[in-house]
Design a protein around this motif. Structure first.
Motif, mmCIF file in Angstrom:
data_model
loop_
_atom_site.group_PDB
_atom_site.id
_atom_site.type_symbol
_atom_site.label_atom_id
_atom_site.label_comp_id
_atom_site.label_asym_id
_atom_site.label_seq_id
_atom_site.Cartn_x
_atom_site.Cartn_y
_atom_site.Cartn_z
ATOM 1 N N ASN A 61 0.682 -0.880 0.313
ATOM 2 C CA ASN A 61 -0.244 0.273 -0.011
ATOM 3 C C ASN A 61 0.984 1.481 0.078
ATOM 4 O OD1 ASN A 61 0.590 0.797 2.794
ATOM 5 N ND2 ASN A 61 -0.723 -0.829 3.943
ATOM 6 N N ALA A 62 0.082 2.649 -0.284
ATOM 7 C CA ALA A 62 1.282 3.252 -1.002
ATOM 8 C C ALA A 62 1.481 3.992 0.770
ATOM 9 C CB ALA A 62 0.547 4.684 -1.299
ATOM 10 N N TYR A 63 1.116 3.359 1.679
ATOM 11 C CA TYR A 63 1.478 4.501 3.067
ATOM 12 C C TYR A 63 2.464 3.545 2.791
ATOM 13 C CZ TYR A 63 2.137 4.439 8.475
ATOM 14 O OH TYR A 63 3.145 4.973 9.122
ATOM 15 N N ASP A 64 3.061 1.838 3.365
ATOM 16 C CA ASP A 64 4.069 1.021 3.293
ATOM 17 C C ASP A 64 5.589 1.646 2.321
ATOM 18 O OD1 ASP A 64 3.485 -0.013 5.461
ATOM 19 O OD2 ASP A 64 2.260 -1.501 4.387
ATOM 20 N N ARG A 65 4.889 1.657 0.932
ATOM 21 C CA ARG A 65 5.626 1.859 -0.064
ATOM 22 C C ARG A 65 6.477 3.100 0.797
ATOM 23 N NH1 ARG A 65 2.038 0.485 -4.480
ATOM 24 N NH2 ARG A 65 1.389 2.759 -4.525
ATOM 25 N N ARG A 66 5.821 4.527 1.161
ATOM 26 C CA ARG A 66 6.536 5.584 0.722
ATOM 27 C C ARG A 66 8.118 5.392 1.911
ATOM 28 N NH1 ARG A 66 4.534 11.913 1.764
ATOM 29 N NH2 ARG A 66 6.780 12.255 1.486
ATOM 30 N N ARG A 67 7.479 4.860 2.960
ATOM 31 C CA ARG A 67 8.251 4.332 4.264
ATOM 32 C C ARG A 67 9.527 3.378 3.993
ATOM 33 N NH1 ARG A 67 5.592 2.142 9.195
ATOM 34 N NH2 ARG A 67 4.950 0.502 7.949
ATOM 35 N N LEU A 68 9.353 2.419 3.222
ATOM 36 C CA LEU A 68 10.156 2.011 2.392
ATOM 37 C C LEU A 68 11.334 2.509 2.219
ATOM 38 C CD1 LEU A 68 10.373 -2.098 1.362
ATOM 39 C CD2 LEU A 68 11.318 -0.162 -0.304
ATOM 40 N N VAL A 69 10.636 3.196 0.497
ATOM 41 C CA VAL A 69 11.713 4.484 -0.345
ATOM 42 C C VAL A 69 12.193 5.200 0.838
ATOM 43 C CG1 VAL A 69 11.348 6.224 -1.996
ATOM 44 C CG2 VAL A 69 10.102 3.825 -1.758
ATOM 45 N N GLU A 70 11.499 6.250 1.579
ATOM 46 C CA GLU A 70 12.639 6.667 2.027
ATOM 47 C C GLU A 70 13.778 6.270 3.210
ATOM 48 O OE1 GLU A 70 8.777 9.801 2.381
ATOM 49 O OE2 GLU A 70 9.330 9.242 4.015
ATOM 50 N N LEU A 71 13.053 4.844 3.698
ATOM 51 C CA LEU A 71 14.370 4.422 5.239
ATOM 52 C C LEU A 71 15.544 3.426 3.503
ATOM 53 C CD1 LEU A 71 14.886 3.090 7.808
ATOM 54 C CD2 LEU A 71 13.726 1.034 6.807
ATOM 55 N N TYR A 72 14.891 3.228 2.878
ATOM 56 C CA TYR A 72 16.115 2.750 1.288
ATOM 57 C C TYR A 72 17.068 2.949 1.465
ATOM 58 C CZ TYR A 72 17.516 -1.011 -1.873
ATOM 59 O OH TYR A 72 18.228 -2.138 -2.458
ATOM 60 N N ASP A 73 16.222 4.651 0.867
ATOM 61 C CA ASP A 73 17.170 5.933 0.227
ATOM 62 C C ASP A 73 18.732 5.531 -0.701
ATOM 63 O OD1 ASP A 73 17.188 8.671 0.720
ATOM 64 O OD2 ASP A 73 19.018 8.661 2.146
ATOM 65 N N LYS A 74 19.458 5.707 -0.725
ATOM 66 C CA LYS A 74 20.580 5.974 -1.070
ATOM 67 C C LYS A 74 20.484 4.899 -1.663
ATOM 68 C CE LYS A 74 23.632 7.935 1.877
ATOM 69 N NZ LYS A 74 22.952 8.789 2.724
ATOM 70 N N GLU A 75 19.690 4.195 -1.770
ATOM 71 C CA GLU A 75 20.453 2.525 -2.215
ATOM 72 C C GLU A 75 19.514 2.270 -2.914
ATOM 73 O OE1 GLU A 75 22.638 -0.082 -1.287
ATOM 74 O OE2 GLU A 75 23.454 1.499 0.326
#
Lengths: 463, 463
Positions: A61-75
Motif C-alpha cells: 500500500n502507498a503508506y508502506d511504500r513511502r516509508r520503504l523508499v525513504e528508509l532505503y534512500d541512497k540504495e
C-alpha cells in the motif's frame, strides 16, 4: 497458465508459484520498515532483482511504500525505477530524495531514461534531464523528438557499426580498443559511406571466423531495417514474426540512428497484449496497483456506455409491454436469447480482434471469414434453437412458445456471428482500435436483436 | 494497435498496414496456381520470408492451399512448416510429397523438429523421425521425453560451454576450430567439472577483452539457470521479468542439458497471451484458420454452458412471474441491473486474471485488492443507483420503482466487484485456469443476484 510445471510449485503450495514473491519475504521486509531497521532492509533487498523489488513495491500500500523508499534512500537505484509501472513510479519520484533520484537516473541507458521521462510532467522531466551528463541529455532529448510509441523512442542509440569492406580482424581490434561498447549487443552492423546499414554479422560468426575473412562473406540472411517513425506495436510484431534478435533503426534517408533489441520488443509485445485484453473487457489502462480513484475513473466510463446500451435494450422490451403482461413466460425466457447472442458474438469478435492484431485477418480473406462465421452462427443457432425450443415447450407446456424462442435463437446467433466479425473489421478500417469498442457494439446488437426478434415473433404468433 | 506509425501505411490505404500481405501479391500468387505456372510461383514466393508464406497459406482456403503446395513441391522447405499453425500444418503434411517432407525436416534445428512432431499422430511422427540423421533423431526423441510445454521441450540442445578456468584466447580458438557451432547463440556458458553451469559471458564482452583475460573475470551478473521440467509459461515469464537473452537449462542434478533463447520465450509469451484472451471469451483454442467443423466444436461447449447458466437466471425470474404480471415495468428494467453487474464483474475479473498471470496478485496483497475492489463496486453502485433511479422514476413515473432499481444496482455492483476478484483467485488456488472459467461463473453470479435483488426488492416494496 499451465500447471504441469515446476515441481517446487507443488511443495510450496498452490499460492506460491515459481518466481512469485512469497509472503514470508514480504513480511520480513515490512517488519524491517516498521522498526526502521535500515541495515536489515538493505540486507533483505540486496539479493533481489530490481524487477522483483519493483513488483514488491507495486504490491504494497502507498503508506508502506513511502516509508520503504525513504528508509532505503541512497540504495534506491535506477533499475528499480525503470521496472516500476507508471503510476507507482510517478508516486515514488515525488518523494524520492532529489539527490538519490539524480544518481539513480545517471546509471541508466539512454533508452531507459527516455522510457522514464517521456510521460512525466514538464518540471519533473526537466529535473531529471538536468541530472544527466550533457551527451546523455542530448541523446534523450533527441529520442523525445520522435513520436510517442515509435521505434525512435524504443531504440538505444549506442550501436556497433563498421564500414562494409572491413575484415573480421579489423572489427575485433576496433572492439578491443573501443571503450564505450553497449552493454548488450548481438550484431555488428555493416554501413556504407553514407551510414546506411547494408547488412549485419552475428557475434558468433565473427568469433568463429578467421581474422582475414571479409565481413561481407559472413553476413546474415534476411537482414531488415526499421524506420524510426514506425509504430512500436509493428516493431514488436516484426520481431516476433521474423524471429529478429536485433535490427538497426534508420531515419527517412535510411541512415543508421540506433538499434532495437528483442528484449525491448518483447516488453512492447507484452504491453500490447495487456492493452488488448483490458480493452476487450472495457477497462481503460487498468492495473491492480492503481489507486482507488484512478480505478473508479477507468471503470466508470465503460459502465456508463453500458448503461446507455442497456437502456436502449430495455426500451425495445417496453415496446412489447402488452404482450409480456399477457404472457409472463416471455419475460422469463427473453434474457436467454439475449445472453446466448451476447456470448456467441463475444466469441467471434475476440477471435476477429486477435486475428486483426496478428494480421491474420486482412483484405485477402475477410469475405471468406465472414461467410464461414455466418455458417457457424447458423449451425450453432439451429442446435440451440432445437434444444431451447424443447426446453421451453416442456417448461411452459406451449409448443408455440418453443417455436418462437427457437426462431429467435437462430436469428440472434446468425446476427451475432456476422456482427462479431464485421464490427471489429469496420472499426479497424475506420482506424478505431477494435479491441476498445467492439464488445459494446456487438452486445448492443445482440441484445436489441435478441429481445426484438423473440418478443416480435411472440406477438405475431401468440397474440 | 496504434496508428501513428509507418508513413507508407497512409499511402497504401487503411487496409494494408506494414507487414500485411497485400491483396495484390495474394492475387498474383493465386493466379500462378490457377494456371499451374510453377516458375512464376517460385519467383513470387522466393523473396518472401517463410513466416509470410506460412501466413499466406493459412489465409487461403483448403483447396487453393493444396494446389499451391503440390505445385510448389520441391521448393517447400522446413522453415515454412515450423511457421504454420498446427491445424494447417497437419493438413499440409498429409499431402506433401513424402520425399519433400523428409528433405524439409532434415534442414531444421532439433528444437524446431520437436515443435513439429510433438502433437502429430504416432505413424506421422515416426515417418518424420525416420527422415532424420541418427544424432538428430536421438536429440529429438530425448526432448520428447520431457513433459509437454516444459523447458526441456523448448530448449535447443546445441550449446557452447567451456571449463570455468579458461581464458578469452582459449575460448576464441576453440570456437574457430569447432564446426558445429549453433546458428544463433549469445553467451558462452562456464561449467564446472560435473557439467554444472556456474556463470556465462556475453559474446560482446568476450570479443572486447584481451586474449589472456580469464573468463571468470568478465561474467555477467544475474546469472540464472532453468530447470528442464519448468513450465514453459514460467520460462517466458522469467525471460520477460529479468530481461534474459539466453539461459542454460539444467536437469535434476543441475547438469547442463540445453539452452533457451529469448526468441523462443517470446513465441511462448505470445501464445500464452493468445490463450488467455481466447479463454476469457470462451473460445477454446480458436484461430481464424480453423476449419468450419473445428470452429463449431470449439464454440459449442461454452455456448452450452452459457445456456445452462442463462436457464438458471431465467428460473430466478420465473419465481417472480406474479409480480411481473402486475408490474410489467419490472420486465423492462430487470435486464439493466443484470447487464451492469455483468459488465462490472467482467472488468474486475479481467484485471484479476491478468494480475494472476503476471504474478502481481499474490497471497501478499489479495486481501487489500479485494477490499479495494469492493470499495470501487460500492462507489460505482452508488453512482449508477442514483442515475438509474432517476431515469426509472422519470420513465415510469414511480419513485418507488426508482428506489428499487437503485438498491438492486448497489447490491449487484458490490457483488460483481467481490466475485470479479474472488472467483479467479479461488480458481487459481484450485489449479483451474482462471482465464478459462471465471467469466461464466462471474456473469452467472451477477445475473442471478441482479434479477433476484431487483425483483425481490420489488415484491417487498411494490406489492
Amino acid at each position: 497458465m499451465n500447471d504441469l510445471a515446476d515441481p517446487t510449485e507443488e511443495e510450496t503450495g498452490p499460492d506460491e508459484a515459481a518466481y512469485t514473491l512469497d509472503r514470508k519475504a514480504m513480511t520480513a521486509i515490512l517488519y524491517a520498515v516498521d522498526v526502521g531497521d535500515r541495515d536489515q532492509l538493505v540486507a533483505l533487498l540486496e539479493p533481489l532483482h530490481a524487477a522483483d523489488i519493483a513488483d514488491m513495491l507495486e504490491q504494497m500500500n502507498a503508506y508502506d511504500r513511502r516509508r520503504l523508499v525513504e528508509l532505503y534512500d541512497k540504495e534506491f537505484d535506477g533499475e528499480i525505477l525503470s521496472e516500476l509501472n507508471e503510476g507507482v513510479r510517478d508516486e515514488i519520484i515525488q518523494y524520492l530524495n532529489p539527490e538519490v533520484l539524480k544518481e539513480a537516473v545517471r546509471e541508466l541507458d539512454s533508452d531507459d531514461v527516455v522510457d522514464l521521462v517521456e510521460y512525466l510532467e514538464e518540471p519533473q522531466q526537466e529535473a531529471i534531464l538536468e541530472a544527466l551528463e550533457i551527451a546523455d541529455r542530448v541523446a534523450v532529448e533527441q529520442a523525445l523528438t520522435y513520436p510517442e510509441e515509435s521505434a525512435g523512442r524504443l531504440m538505444q542509440r549506442e550501436v556497433v557499426a563498421v564500414p562494409e569492406f572491413w575484415t573480421v580482424g579489423q572489427t575485433i581490434d576496433m572492439m578491443r580498443e573501443r571503450e564505450d561498447l553497449p552493454e548488450q549487443f548481438y550484431h555488428v552492423i555493416l554501413v556504407d559511406p553514407k551510414m546506411r546499414p547494408v547488412a549485419h554479422v552475428t557475434l558468433g560468426k565473427l568469433m568463429a571466423s578467421p581474422r582475414k575473412t571479409a565481413l561481407s562473406e559472413i553476413t546474415e540472411p534476411g537482414f531488415r531495417t526499421i524506420p524510426a517513425l514506425q509504430d512500436e506495436g509493428d516493431v514488436a510484431y516484426a520481431f516476433n514474426q521474423y524471429h529478429i534478435i536485433s535490427a538497426p533503426v534508420v531515419d527517412e534517408d535510411d541512415r543508421l540512428v540506433g538499434v532495437i533489441t528483442i528484449d525491448d520488443a518483447m516488453i512492447v509485445l507484452d504491453l500490447e497484449h495487456e492493452e488488448d485484453i483490458l480493452r476487450l473487457a472495457g477497462v481503460g489502462e487498468g492495473s491492480l496497483n492503481d489507486r482507488f480513484t484512478e480505478t473508479v475513473k477507468q471503470r466508470l466510463p465503460w459502465l456508463a456506455v453500458n448503461l446507455c446500451t442497456a437502456i436502449l435494450s430495455a426500451s425495445v422490451i417496453s415496446l412489447f409491454e402488452d404482450a409480456i403482461a399477457k404472457v409472463v413466460a416471455l419475460a422469463v425466457l427473453m434474457p436467454i436469447v439475449a445472453s446466448m447472442g451476447g456470448n456467441a458474438g463475444t466469441q467471434g469478435l475476440t477471435v476477429a480482434v486477435r486475428a486483426i492484431a496478428t494480421k491474420d485477418l486482412t483484405g485477402a480473406n475477410v469475405w471468406r471469414v465472414i461467410r464461414r462465421e455466418a455458417a457457424v452462427g447458423v449451425v450453432n443457432g439451429l442446435s440451440f434453437a432445437l434444444i431451447m425450443g424443447i426446453i421451453a415447450f416442456v417448461w411452459f407446456g406451449s409448443p408455440v412458445l418453443g417455436a418462437v424462442i427457437g426462431a429467435a435463437m437462430i436469428v440472434n446467433l446468425f446476427v451475432a456471428a456476422i456482427a462479431g466479425t464485421v464490427v471489429p473489421v469496420v472499426l479497424n478500417w475506420l482506424k478505431v482500435d477494435p479491441a476498445l469498442a467492439s464488445g459494446t457494439f456487438v452486445t448492443t446488437v445482440t441484445d436489441v436483436v435478441g429481445f426484438f426478434s423473440f418478443l416480435g415473433f411472440a406477438v405475431l404468433v401468440l397474440l
